[in-house]
Scaffold this motif. Structure first.
Motif, PDB file in Angstrom:
ATOM      1  N   PHE A 241       0.946  -1.406  -0.001  1.00 24.64           N
ATOM      2  CA  PHE A 241      -0.231  -0.007  -0.220  1.00 24.64           C
ATOM      3  C   PHE A 241       0.795   1.066   0.174  1.00 24.64           C
ATOM      4  CE2 PHE A 241      -1.840  -3.038   2.052  1.00 24.64           C
ATOM      5  CZ  PHE A 241      -3.093  -3.587   1.661  1.00 24.64           C
ATOM      6  N   ARG A 242       1.254   2.746  -0.486  1.00 24.84           N
ATOM      7  CA  ARG A 242       1.741   3.671  -1.008  1.00 24.84           C
ATOM      8  C   ARG A 242       0.193   4.513  -1.443  1.00 24.84           C
ATOM      9  NH1 ARG A 242       7.038   2.016  -4.095  1.00 24.84           N
ATOM     10  NH2 ARG A 242       6.876   0.094  -2.958  1.00 24.84           N
ATOM     11  N   ASN A 243       0.426   5.485  -0.677  1.00 22.35           N
ATOM     12  CA  ASN A 243      -0.272   6.546  -0.236  1.00 22.35           C
ATOM     13  C   ASN A 243      -0.085   7.847  -1.557  1.00 22.35           C
ATOM     14  OD1 ASN A 243      -2.955   8.494  -0.116  1.00 22.35           O
ATOM     15  ND2 ASN A 243      -2.323   9.174   2.069  1.00 22.35           N
ATOM     16  N   GLU A 244       0.014   6.925  -2.372  1.00 14.24           N
ATOM     17  CA  GLU A 244       0.309   7.507  -3.867  1.00 14.24           C
ATOM     18  C   GLU A 244       0.147   9.282  -4.098  1.00 14.24           C
ATOM     19  OE1 GLU A 244       3.169   6.408  -6.390  1.00 14.24           O
ATOM     20  OE2 GLU A 244       3.616   5.008  -5.541  1.00 14.24           O
ATOM     21  N   ILE A 245       0.393  10.408  -4.272  1.00 11.83           N
ATOM     22  CA  ILE A 245      -0.027  11.823  -4.251  1.00 11.83           C
ATOM     23  C   ILE A 245      -1.153  11.294  -5.391  1.00 11.83           C
ATOM     24  CG2 ILE A 245       0.650  14.370  -5.071  1.00 11.83           C
ATOM     25  CD1 ILE A 245       3.207  13.176  -3.660  1.00 11.83           C
ATOM     26  N   PHE A 252      -1.428   1.412 -13.820  1.00 11.78           N
ATOM     27  CA  PHE A 252      -0.155   1.390 -13.640  1.00 11.78           C
ATOM     28  C   PHE A 252       0.701   1.943 -12.048  1.00 11.78           C
ATOM     29  CE2 PHE A 252       3.928   3.645 -13.156  1.00 11.78           C
ATOM     30  CZ  PHE A 252       5.098   2.270 -14.446  1.00 11.78           C
ATOM     31  N   ARG A 253       0.017   3.110 -11.659  1.00 13.77           N
ATOM     32  CA  ARG A 253       0.551   3.749 -10.467  1.00 13.77           C
ATOM     33  C   ARG A 253      -0.872   3.637  -9.093  1.00 13.77           C
ATOM     34  NH1 ARG A 253       4.536   5.539  -8.511  1.00 13.77           N
ATOM     35  NH2 ARG A 253       5.233   6.112 -10.655  1.00 13.77           N
ATOM     36  N   SER A 254      -1.083   2.144  -8.210  1.00 12.59           N
ATOM     37  CA  SER A 254      -1.956   2.659  -7.802  1.00 12.59           C
ATOM     38  C   SER A 254      -1.576   2.861  -6.563  1.00 12.59           C
ATOM     39  CB  SER A 254      -2.446   0.971  -7.921  1.00 12.59           C
ATOM     40  OG  SER A 254      -3.098   0.536  -9.147  1.00 12.59           O
ATOM     41  N   ARG A 255      -3.180   2.974  -5.410  1.00 10.09           N
ATOM     42  CA  ARG A 255      -2.802   2.708  -3.995  1.00 10.09           C
ATOM     43  C   ARG A 255      -2.629   2.019  -3.598  1.00 10.09           C
ATOM     44  NH1 ARG A 255      -5.902   9.025  -3.916  1.00 10.09           N
ATOM     45  NH2 ARG A 255      -4.470   9.756  -3.861  1.00 10.09           N
ATOM     46  N   GLN A 326       7.904   2.675 -19.245  1.00  7.03           N
ATOM     47  CA  GLN A 326       7.871   3.062 -18.159  1.00  7.03           C
ATOM     48  C   GLN A 326       8.666   1.644 -17.205  1.00  7.03           C
ATOM     49  OE1 GLN A 326       6.491   5.701 -15.813  1.00  7.03           O
ATOM     50  NE2 GLN A 326       5.986   6.876 -17.931  1.00  7.03           N
ATOM     51  N   GLU A 327       9.118   2.270 -15.295  1.00 11.08           N
ATOM     52  CA  GLU A 327       9.436   0.452 -14.957  1.00 11.08           C
ATOM     53  C   GLU A 327       7.987   0.013 -14.112  1.00 11.08           C
ATOM     54  OE1 GLU A 327      11.174   2.003 -10.944  1.00 11.08           O
ATOM     55  OE2 GLU A 327      10.540  -0.010  -9.833  1.00 11.08           O
ATOM     56  N   LEU A 328       9.083  -1.295 -15.009  1.00  6.86           N
ATOM     57  CA  LEU A 328       8.323  -2.726 -14.575  1.00  6.86           C
ATOM     58  C   LEU A 328       8.915  -3.607 -13.386  1.00  6.86           C
ATOM     59  CD1 LEU A 328       6.007  -5.186 -15.165  1.00  6.86           C
ATOM     60  CD2 LEU A 328       7.443  -5.496 -17.208  1.00  6.86           C
ATOM     61  N   TRP A 329      10.035  -3.593 -13.748  1.00  4.56           N
ATOM     62  CA  TRP A 329      10.909  -4.437 -12.841  1.00  4.56           C
ATOM     63  C   TRP A 329      11.805  -3.729 -12.141  1.00  4.56           C
ATOM     64  CZ3 TRP A 329      10.031  -9.895 -14.031  1.00  4.56           C
ATOM     65  CH2 TRP A 329       9.979 -11.150 -12.953  1.00  4.56           C
ATOM     66  N   VAL A 370       8.861  -6.771  -8.337  1.00  3.50           N
ATOM     67  CA  VAL A 370       7.927  -5.976  -9.473  1.00  3.50           C
ATOM     68  C   VAL A 370       6.268  -6.293  -9.141  1.00  3.50           C
ATOM     69  CG1 VAL A 370       7.169  -8.526 -10.302  1.00  3.50           C
ATOM     70  CG2 VAL A 370       7.916  -7.232 -11.572  1.00  3.50           C
ATOM     71  N   GLY A 371       5.867  -5.350  -9.642  1.00  3.15           N
ATOM     72  CA  GLY A 371       4.241  -5.327  -9.141  1.00  3.15           C
ATOM     73  C   GLY A 371       3.636  -5.984 -10.137  1.00  3.15           C
ATOM     74  N   VAL A 372       2.940  -7.181  -9.529  1.00  2.00           N
ATOM     75  CA  VAL A 372       1.848  -8.454 -10.586  1.00  2.00           C
ATOM     76  C   VAL A 372       0.870  -7.502 -11.066  1.00  2.00           C
ATOM     77  CG1 VAL A 372      -0.071 -10.057  -9.943  1.00  2.00           C
ATOM     78  CG2 VAL A 372       2.267  -9.531  -8.365  1.00  2.00           C
ATOM     79  N   ASP A 373       0.724  -6.117 -10.475  1.00  2.00           N
ATOM     80  CA  ASP A 373      -0.604  -5.749 -11.082  1.00  2.00           C
ATOM     81  C   ASP A 373      -0.113  -3.895 -12.844  1.00  2.00           C
ATOM     82  OD1 ASP A 373      -3.128  -4.784  -9.404  1.00  2.00           O
ATOM     83  OD2 ASP A 373      -0.863  -4.612  -8.858  1.00  2.00           O
ATOM     84  N   ARG A 374       1.216  -4.371 -12.935  1.00  2.00           N
ATOM     85  CA  ARG A 374       1.706  -3.070 -13.850  1.00  2.00           C
ATOM     86  C   ARG A 374       2.749  -4.892 -15.022  1.00  2.00           C
ATOM     87  NH1 ARG A 374       6.283   1.282 -11.543  1.00  2.00           N
ATOM     88  NH2 ARG A 374       4.938   2.357 -10.515  1.00  2.00           N
ATOM     89  N   ILE A 375       2.614  -5.753 -14.097  1.00  2.00           N
ATOM     90  CA  ILE A 375       2.672  -7.508 -15.609  1.00  2.00           C
ATOM     91  C   ILE A 375       1.192  -7.524 -15.729  1.00  2.00           C
ATOM     92  CG2 ILE A 375       3.030  -9.461 -15.872  1.00  2.00           C
ATOM     93  CD1 ILE A 375       4.838  -9.466 -13.593  1.00  2.00           C
TER      94      ILE A 375
HETATM   95  P1  ATP Z   1       8.023   3.526  -9.270  1.00  2.00           P
HETATM   96  O1  ATP Z   1       9.575   4.575  -9.697  1.00  2.00           O
HETATM   97  O2  ATP Z   1       7.093   3.562 -10.377  1.00  2.00           O
HETATM   98  O3  ATP Z   1       7.391   4.415  -7.515  1.00  2.00           O
HETATM   99  P2  ATP Z   1       9.259   2.225  -7.092  1.00  2.00           P
HETATM  100  O4  ATP Z   1      11.025   2.389  -7.870  1.00  2.00           O
HETATM  101  O5  ATP Z   1       9.718   2.845  -5.982  1.00  2.00           O
HETATM  102  O6  ATP Z   1       8.302   2.615  -8.436  1.00  2.00           O
HETATM  103  P3  ATP Z   1      10.124   0.057  -5.818  1.00  2.00           P
HETATM  104  O7  ATP Z   1       9.879   0.133  -4.885  1.00  2.00           O
HETATM  105  O8  ATP Z   1      11.301   0.063  -6.220  1.00  2.00           O
HETATM  106  O9  ATP Z   1       8.988   0.180  -6.701  1.00  2.00           O
HETATM  107  O10 ATP Z   1       8.283  -0.817  -6.116  1.00  2.00           O
HETATM  108  C1  ATP Z   1       9.148  -2.099  -6.748  1.00  2.00           C
HETATM  109  C2  ATP Z   1       7.808  -2.688  -8.140  1.00  2.00           C
HETATM  110  O11 ATP Z   1       6.862  -3.167  -7.520  1.00  2.00           O
HETATM  111  C3  ATP Z   1       7.720  -1.961  -9.195  1.00  2.00           C
HETATM  112  O12 ATP Z   1       8.906  -2.262  -9.642  1.00  2.00           O
HETATM  113  C4  ATP Z   1       6.491  -1.755  -8.997  1.00  2.00           C
HETATM  114  O13 ATP Z   1       6.443  -2.794 -10.383  1.00  2.00           O
HETATM  115  C5  ATP Z   1       5.324  -1.404  -8.150  1.00  2.00           C
HETATM  116  N1  ATP Z   1       5.105  -1.210  -7.455  1.00  2.00           N
HETATM  117  C6  ATP Z   1       5.205   0.168  -6.990  1.00  2.00           C
HETATM  118  N2  ATP Z   1       4.389   1.734  -6.974  1.00  2.00           N
HETATM  119  C7  ATP Z   1       3.439   1.008  -6.824  1.00  2.00           C
HETATM  120  C8  ATP Z   1       2.498   1.369  -7.503  1.00  2.00           C
HETATM  121  N3  ATP Z   1       2.724   2.476  -6.663  1.00  2.00           N
HETATM  122  N4  ATP Z   1       1.129   1.183  -8.298  1.00  2.00           N
HETATM  123  C9  ATP Z   1       1.530   0.056  -8.436  1.00  2.00           C
HETATM  124  N5  ATP Z   1       2.420  -1.898  -9.020  1.00  2.00           N
HETATM  125  C10 ATP Z   1       3.921  -0.399  -7.400  1.00  2.00           C
END
Ligand code: ATP
Length: 510
Positions: A241-245, A252-255, A326-329, A370-375
């Motif tokens: 869980f991350r309270n993304e801004i 791709f970027r979820s909370r 964008q970053e996947l893994w 890696v994030g399952v949702d991003r895959i």
């Molecule tokens: P970003 O720079 O995109 O915020 P991060 O470098 O903070 O990602 P990590 O902390 O390395 O990401 O997390 C590992 C993996 O978890 C990421 O490569 C991504 O696949 C997934 N991930 C991270 N944050 C999120 C998010 N908010 N929503 C979906 N997947 C995420």
């Protein structure tokens, strides 16, 4: 809400996901909640297949990796030791006028310089075309204000790099006007909650922002079970869980999202670069094995100066999404930082004893995360395809087809009786369905014209379709007990004995 704008391909994918039950907005009947998503019947199967493939390949089929399922809420000291309480922040910018919030590193701006003099500023939000968009804005501004002279090329910088005197001059992405953006400030992304009946400081706990700390905190417990020898890994799949801004770009970027992480412990004397490379290659090959096209993948090495002080190197496997690369893994070489921190804060030594050399040391770690949702999103984006196929009358029409790799396809095979009002056909089709569904996800469909049923499965990405017709029942005796097997991608149909169907399909979906 978080659906991307002005991206026709993304719009088609988002709409297909909703229409076909891959992904819905969470709590949609209440207007939705930003940054949270639900996976419908097909999406849930897709995600489960991704998780299962990873777990099988990463844990079950290896001797050197063990699995773990740690709790989501851990002792708050875990997050102090890991550095998350103090430093898990993103730079946030408030717009005073619109009350919107932005990530400072996602606002790009540039001075507009004419004949060597700065005449104004322009800004845009992060995209594939930051420099071009800024240049277009600068040209429009010069034209509108009728400024004479030579316009210089823009020099994009992100808002974290704005000098204090520039901050009031940069237009807000919300209003297009300068003067309302506040200086960036650190925003901690951890969700807080309270454990127990009291709601005071002492009861504060956090929803984990990553699964990785579970592996470090349980390192000793796993070592003490005696099954593992360095080099070895601990792997875990679970929600984070991350309270993304600014949650955006669909899922791709979820909370709330799901991670698959593995901590691979190596000796402090080992060649960490060799192991780092090994895991980057493993991750890339694995993605390709589940159908992510290699042509969409690339590597990005984080520059030394941007790494955390303990980090030896981080490489991201990038995927070319429709909204940009964008970053996947992320594959990080983290030294012994995490184990040493937990040893220091908890007082429990995190030492490995090497029987062969009689040496004690704190292991170093390589972390593929890696994030399952991003895959899942990468797979949805690369599987989406439109081609031309004949309709019932033989006229060509546009066909939407999800070309999932059979290993990952939510439904492996659809079974159709040619007609639904012929009990013999229906009964035979259900027998075939029952034979197959013990071994693979199977979908039975008897509603509508056969061509329309094929199209529905093409959209769901089902690689195989089995039709039971009158020949199956013996109308042509030489074809008795055979069915047609349709291939989603070529649309070719082969006649196959029912007794051969299961081994043939098992072979193809492996
Ligand atoms: P970003 O720079 O995109 O915020 P991060 O470098 O903070 O990602 P990590 O902390 O390395 O990401 O997390 C590992 C993996 O978890 C990421 O490569 C991504 O696949 C997934 N991930 C991270 N944050 C999120 C998010 N908010 N929503 C979906 N997947 C995420």
């Amino acid at each position: 809400m978080a659906a991307p704008k002005e991206n026709p391909l993304m719009e088609k994918i988002v709409s297909l996901c909703k229409r076909r039950g891959f992904i819905f907005q969470s709590s949609e009947i209440y207007g939705g909640i930003n940054g949270f998503w639900d996976y419908g019947p097909l999406g849930a199967e897709l995600k489960k297949n991704i998780r299962d493939c990873w777990w099988n390949d990463m844990v079950r089929r290896r001797d050197d990796v063990v699995g773990l399922e740690s709790s989501i809420i851990m002792h708050p000291k875990v997050w102090e030791a890991s550095g998350h309480v103090g430093g898990f922040t993103d730079p946030m910018v408030d717009c005073k006028t619109s009350k919107q919030r932005f990530r400072a590193d996602q606002i790009f701006f540039s001075p507009v310089v004419v004949d060597g003099k700065t005449v104004d500023y322009v800004s845009v939000l992060e995209s594939e075309r930051v420099a071009e968009e800024l240049q277009e804005k600068a040209e429009t501004l010069k034209r509108k204000k009728a400024i004479q002279g030579k316009l210089e090329a823009v020099q994009p910088r992100d808002f974290t790099e704005a000098r204090p005197e520039e901050i009031p001059l940069v237009p807000s992405p919300a209003t297009g006007e300068p003067g309302s953006l506040m200086p960036p400030r650190a925003f901690n992304m951890m969700f807080e909650t309270y454990v127990g009946a009291l709601r005071d400081e002492s009861a504060i706990a956090y929803l984990r922002p990553e699964t990785a700390q579970g592996m470090f905190v349980d390192f000793k417990a796993i070592l003490d079970t005696g099954r593992v020898r360095i080099p070895f890994g601990i792997a875990q799949i679970g929600k984070s869980f991350r309270n993304e801004i600014t949650p955006r770009n669909f899922t791709f970027r979820s909370r709330e999202f799901e991670q698959m992480e593995m901590e691979y412990f190596i000796s402090d004397l080992d060649d960490w670069e060799k192991w780092h490379r090994h895991w980057i290659d493993w991750c890339r090959d694995w993605l390709v094995s589940i159908g992510v096209p290699a042509s969409h993948l690339s590597e990005y090495n984080h520059p030394r100066e941007k790494l955390a002080f303990y980090s030896k190197g981080t490489t991201d496997i990038m995927f070319r999404y429709p909204f940009g690369e964008q970053e996947l893994w992320g594959i990080a070489a983290r030294g012994d930082y995490d184990l040493s921190q937990h040893a220091k804060v908890s007082g429990t030594p995190m030492i490995y004893f090497d029987e062969a050399t009689k040496r004690r040391y704190v292991p170093h770690v390589i972390e593929p995360a890696v994030g399952v949702d991003r895959i899942a999103l990468a797979i949805l984006c690369s599987a989406y395809n439109e081609d031309q196929a004949p309709d019932e009358k033989g006229n060509l029409e546009t066909r939407v087809v999800m070309r999932f790799h059979p290993r990952i396809a939510p439904v492996k095979v659809a079974v159709f009786p040619l007609l639904k009002n012929k009990p013999d056909l229906v009964q035979k089709a259900k027998e075939v369905r029952d034979l197959l569904r013990l071994h693979m996800t199977t979908f039975y469909d008897e509603a509508g014209a056969i061509g329309r049923r094929y199209r529905r499965q093409d959209e769901a990405g089902t690689p195989f379709g089995v039709t039971i017709d009158f020949d199956t029942l013996g109308e042509k005796p030489e074809l008795k007990d055979t069915v047609t097997l349709r291939d989603r991608d070529t649309m070719k149909q082969d006649r196959v004995m029912i007794s051969d169907l299961l081994p043939l399909l098992l072979e193809r979906i492996r």
